[in-house]
Enzyme design. Structure first.
Site, PDB file in Angstrom:
ATOM      1  N   HIS A 195       0.828  -1.208   0.000  1.00  6.66           N
ATOM      2  CA  HIS A 195       0.000   0.000   0.000  1.00  6.66           C
ATOM      3  C   HIS A 195       0.865   1.261   0.000  1.00  6.66           C
ATOM      4  O   HIS A 195       0.826   2.077   0.932  1.00  6.66           O
ATOM      5  CB  HIS A 195      -0.959  -0.013   1.191  1.00  6.66           C
ATOM      6  CG  HIS A 195      -2.104  -0.949   1.019  1.00  6.66           C
ATOM      7  ND1 HIS A 195      -2.760  -1.553   2.054  1.00  6.66           N
ATOM      8  CD2 HIS A 195      -2.710  -1.399  -0.116  1.00  6.66           C
ATOM      9  CE1 HIS A 195      -3.728  -2.328   1.578  1.00  6.66           C
ATOM     10  NE2 HIS A 195      -3.711  -2.255   0.273  1.00  6.66           N
TER      11      HIS A 195
ATOM     12  N   HIS B 260      -0.757  -9.632   2.036  1.00  7.20           N
ATOM     13  CA  HIS B 260      -2.052  -9.537   2.720  1.00  7.20           C
ATOM     14  C   HIS B 260      -2.826 -10.859   2.745  1.00  7.20           C
ATOM     15  O   HIS B 260      -3.753 -11.016   3.538  1.00  7.20           O
ATOM     16  CB  HIS B 260      -2.946  -8.489   2.035  1.00  7.20           C
ATOM     17  CG  HIS B 260      -2.368  -7.117   2.019  1.00  7.20           C
ATOM     18  ND1 HIS B 260      -1.649  -6.621   0.954  1.00  7.20           N
ATOM     19  CD2 HIS B 260      -2.394  -6.130   2.946  1.00  7.20           C
ATOM     20  CE1 HIS B 260      -1.265  -5.382   1.225  1.00  7.20           C
ATOM     21  NE2 HIS B 260      -1.701  -5.064   2.422  1.00  7.20           N
TER      22      HIS B 260
ATOM     23  N   GLU C  61      -6.412  -7.826   3.498  1.00  9.40           N
ATOM     24  CA  GLU C  61      -6.196  -8.863   4.519  1.00  9.40           C
ATOM     25  C   GLU C  61      -7.516  -9.325   5.120  1.00  9.40           C
ATOM     26  O   GLU C  61      -7.746 -10.516   5.308  1.00  9.40           O
ATOM     27  CB  GLU C  61      -5.278  -8.333   5.627  1.00  9.40           C
ATOM     28  CG  GLU C  61      -5.009  -9.382   6.706  1.00  9.40           C
ATOM     29  CD  GLU C  61      -4.339  -8.830   7.944  1.00  9.40           C
ATOM     30  OE1 GLU C  61      -4.696  -9.279   9.053  1.00  9.40           O
ATOM     31  OE2 GLU C  61      -3.453  -7.952   7.810  1.00  9.40           O
TER      32      GLU C  61
ATOM     33  N   THR D  22      -4.055  -7.967  11.440  1.00  9.83           N
ATOM     34  CA  THR D  22      -2.720  -8.021  12.054  1.00  9.83           C
ATOM     35  C   THR D  22      -2.085  -6.660  12.291  1.00  9.83           C
ATOM     36  O   THR D  22      -1.167  -6.534  13.100  1.00  9.83           O
ATOM     37  CB  THR D  22      -1.751  -8.849  11.194  1.00  9.83           C
ATOM     38  OG1 THR D  22      -1.646  -8.252   9.885  1.00  9.83           O
ATOM     39  CG2 THR D  22      -2.214 -10.291  11.057  1.00  9.83           C
TER      40      THR D  22
ATOM     41  N   CYS E  65       0.394  -8.330  14.638  1.00 12.38           N
ATOM     42  CA  CYS E  65       1.816  -8.543  14.350  1.00 12.38           C
ATOM     43  C   CYS E  65       2.659  -7.688  15.294  1.00 12.38           C
ATOM     44  O   CYS E  65       2.524  -6.467  15.324  1.00 12.38           O
ATOM     45  CB  CYS E  65       2.123  -8.184  12.900  1.00 12.38           C
ATOM     46  SG  CYS E  65       3.878  -8.287  12.501  1.00 12.38           S
TER      47      CYS E  65
ATOM     48  N   SER F 175      -3.354   1.162   6.054  1.00  9.67           N
ATOM     49  CA  SER F 175      -4.042   1.190   7.353  1.00  9.67           C
ATOM     50  C   SER F 175      -3.027   1.368   8.471  1.00  9.67           C
ATOM     51  O   SER F 175      -3.219   2.157   9.400  1.00  9.67           O
ATOM     52  CB  SER F 175      -4.810  -0.113   7.574  1.00  9.67           C
ATOM     53  OG  SER F 175      -5.820  -0.259   6.615  1.00  9.67           O
ATOM     54  N   ASN F 176      -1.938   0.616   8.366  1.00 11.85           N
ATOM     55  CA  ASN F 176      -0.869   0.699   9.347  1.00 11.85           C
ATOM     56  C   ASN F 176      -0.272   2.108   9.382  1.00 11.85           C
ATOM     57  O   ASN F 176       0.053   2.633  10.449  1.00 11.85           O
ATOM     58  CB  ASN F 176       0.176  -0.368   8.987  1.00 11.85           C
ATOM     59  CG  ASN F 176       1.539  -0.079   9.538  1.00 11.85           C
ATOM     60  OD1 ASN F 176       2.423   0.333   8.791  1.00 11.85           O
ATOM     61  ND2 ASN F 176       1.714  -0.278  10.818  1.00 11.85           N
TER      62      ASN F 176
END
Length: 283
Positions: free
Chosen positions: A45, A79, A131, A167, A195, A224-225
């Site tokens: 991403h 993902h 994911e 995750t 994670c 997203s992270n």
């Protein structure tokens, strides 16, 4: 215009997580061998990294295009994918090069086991995220996905439920949801599948962000992270700026002689953070 003479440093703990490193290395090896490679969805991403690999011959396709493809090799990104993708590959004689992250695969297996036991599954994650779609596929689409506690409480909840998480979600948020449900009398079988390479960055980033006058947080807008970690930086250092590429940098943000820290998401390539550093040093 006189130079700003900024003192700039990149966070050594930022950049690709091992799952993304594995997927990109696999893609690069195959591109070297055959000159092109199909990839189901953006390999990461981050638009800048995707563009770099597309120039080397990576062909990004969607699921609709996959259904039309025959006798080709297709990369599955970190993902992961739902079972339906593997079924389609068999029908179309496609060779799947599976670069699914081991952490994601373990989570998929655990959700499938819970589903086979007829547990009521709720997944804390982003609707439509690659994911999450893979996780949902392990339950035949029957698990409930929710993005926050307020959304979860709009559902009619069973007295006992099984809780999982995408995750890359915040560990603190996951446990806040678990504790809130339990305080309301629900029996929660909580599976912390976040994670640690991602969640442990919270503490590292807070320490890093506190050391500088300004923070340049480098991430793709789809990550997203990236959104989670950007907020971590912003909470620690209000002078944090979200940057997708060097064109987003605004000289007006900075004062002469300030210190600037550069950090990024698990989907941010180091070369991009280095480009940002060079741009800042040149201001």
């Amino acid at each position: 215009m006189p130079p700003l003479l900024l003192s700039v440093r990149i966070d050594p703990n930022s950049g690709f997580c091992f799952g993304v490193i594995y997927a990109i290395q696999m893609a690069e090896d195959l591109l070297d061998e055959q000159g092109y490679l199909y990839c189901l969805g953006d390999i990461v991403h981050n638009d800048e990294e995707v563009h770099r690999l597309q120039q080397r011959g990576l062909r990004i396709i969607c699921h609709e295009r996959l259904a039309e493809l025959r006798d080709e090799a297709v990369l599955i990104r970190a993902h992961g994918e739902p079972p339906s993708t593997y079924k389609l590959a068999l029908e179309n004689n496609l060779t799947l090069i599976d670069a699914s992250c081991p952490v994601v695969l373990k989570l998929q297996n655990r959700i499938k086991t819970s589903f086979d036991k007829r547990e009521q599954i709720f997944i804390y994650g982003k609707h439509g995220h690659a994911e999450v779609l893979g996780l949902l596929g392990q339950t035949g689409g029957k698990a409930v996905v929710f993005e926050n506690l307020a959304e979860l409480m709009t559902h009619e909840l069973p007295s006992a439920l099984t809780l999982y998480s995408q995750t890359t979600k915040s560990t603190a948020s996951f446990y806040n949801i678990k504790n809130e449900l339990e305080s309301r009398g629900y029996q929660v079988n909580a599976n912390d599948t976040i994670c640690r390479q991602v969640s442990n960055r919270d503490k590292d980033l807070r320490r890093f962000a506190a050391q500088f006058d300004q923070i340049a947080f480098v991430s793709g807008t789809k990550s997203s992270n990236g959104k989670v970690l950007y907020q971590v930086c912003k909470d620690t250092n209000p002078d944090t700026h979200f940057i997708s590429n060097v064109d987003d940098i605004d000289r007006a943000w900075f004062q002469p002689g300030q210190s600037v820290g550069i950090c990024g998401a698990t989907s941010t390539p180091m070369w991009l953070m280095e480009q940002v550093r060079e741009a800042l040093v040149g201001l």
